[in-house]
Scaffold this active site. Structure first.
Site, PDB file in Angstrom:
ATOM      1  CD  GLU A  30      -2.852  -1.151   0.075  1.00 18.97           C
ATOM      2  OE1 GLU A  30      -3.319  -0.060  -0.346  1.00 18.97           O
ATOM      3  OE2 GLU A  30      -3.126  -2.250  -0.438  1.00 18.97           O
ATOM      4  CD1 TRP A  49      15.916  20.472  15.850  1.00 21.15           C
ATOM      5  CD2 TRP A  49      14.079  21.328  14.901  1.00 21.15           C
ATOM      6  NE1 TRP A  49      16.248  21.707  15.338  1.00 21.15           N
ATOM      7  CE2 TRP A  49      15.128  22.251  14.744  1.00 21.15           C
ATOM      8  CE3 TRP A  49      12.835  21.638  14.375  1.00 21.15           C
ATOM      9  CZ2 TRP A  49      14.970  23.465  14.093  1.00 21.15           C
ATOM     10  CZ3 TRP A  49      12.674  22.843  13.721  1.00 21.15           C
ATOM     11  CH2 TRP A  49      13.737  23.748  13.590  1.00 21.15           C
ATOM     12  CD  GLN A  51      14.774  20.292  23.509  1.00 25.48           C
ATOM     13  OE1 GLN A  51      14.509  21.331  24.088  1.00 25.48           O
ATOM     14  NE2 GLN A  51      15.991  19.768  23.512  1.00 25.48           N
ATOM     15  CD  GLU A  71      -4.133   4.108   4.041  1.00 27.67           C
ATOM     16  OE1 GLU A  71      -4.614   3.384   3.142  1.00 27.67           O
ATOM     17  OE2 GLU A  71      -4.222   5.341   4.033  1.00 27.67           O
ATOM     18  CD  GLU A  78      -8.921   0.474  -0.890  1.00 27.14           C
ATOM     19  OE1 GLU A  78      -7.798  -0.010  -1.144  1.00 27.14           O
ATOM     20  OE2 GLU A  78      -9.198   1.665  -1.059  1.00 27.14           O
TER      21      GLU A  78
END
Length: 132
Positions: A30, A49, A51, A71, A78
């Protein structure tokens, strides 16, 4: 541990293996899930980065988990629709579209969380870079 409990325990442990196998297969087949995997890495990197607080990490973790769950459920729906309706059928198409819509909605909500969590500290860092 009695033999019956040992067998049940082994079955429970094996079910985790099947779940990880499903995630692995979905990642391999997928493209959208691979995009979500990349987005997850970016979000984690930004969080480190910048924090962000534990509270913000919780919001990010819930958002990431919700998008991945949506998902994976979409992929399962599907796949099942393709199995039971290999030829085109309007209801099969509708089921797929609704499942895809659920992923889109969750991804948009996660994007809003990302803006709320990352927006202020990112803006502060960018202003600091500009003034230095």
């Amino acid at each position: 541990m009695p033999p019956r409990h040992r067998t049940r325990w082994r079955h429970e442990v094996a079910s985790f293996g099947y779940a990880f196998q499903g995630i692995r297969e979905a990642l391999q087949t997928e493209p959208h899930l691979r995009f979500h995997a990349l987005a997850t890495v970016v979000v984690i990197g930004l969080g480190l980065w910048l924090q962000v607080s534990r509270h913000d990490w919780a919001l990010l973790a819930l958002s990431i988990g919700a998008v991945w769950t949506a998902e994976l459920l979409n992929t399962a729906i599907e796949t099942l629709v393709n199995l039971v309706s290999p030829d085109f059928h309007p209801l099969a198409g509708r089921a797929k579209d609704v499942a895809a819509g659920a992923v889109l909605l969750m991804a948009l909500a996660a994007g809003v969380v990302g803006l709320l969590v990352f927006g202020p500290p990112l803006w502060t860092k960018l202003l600091a870079l500009r003034t230095s």
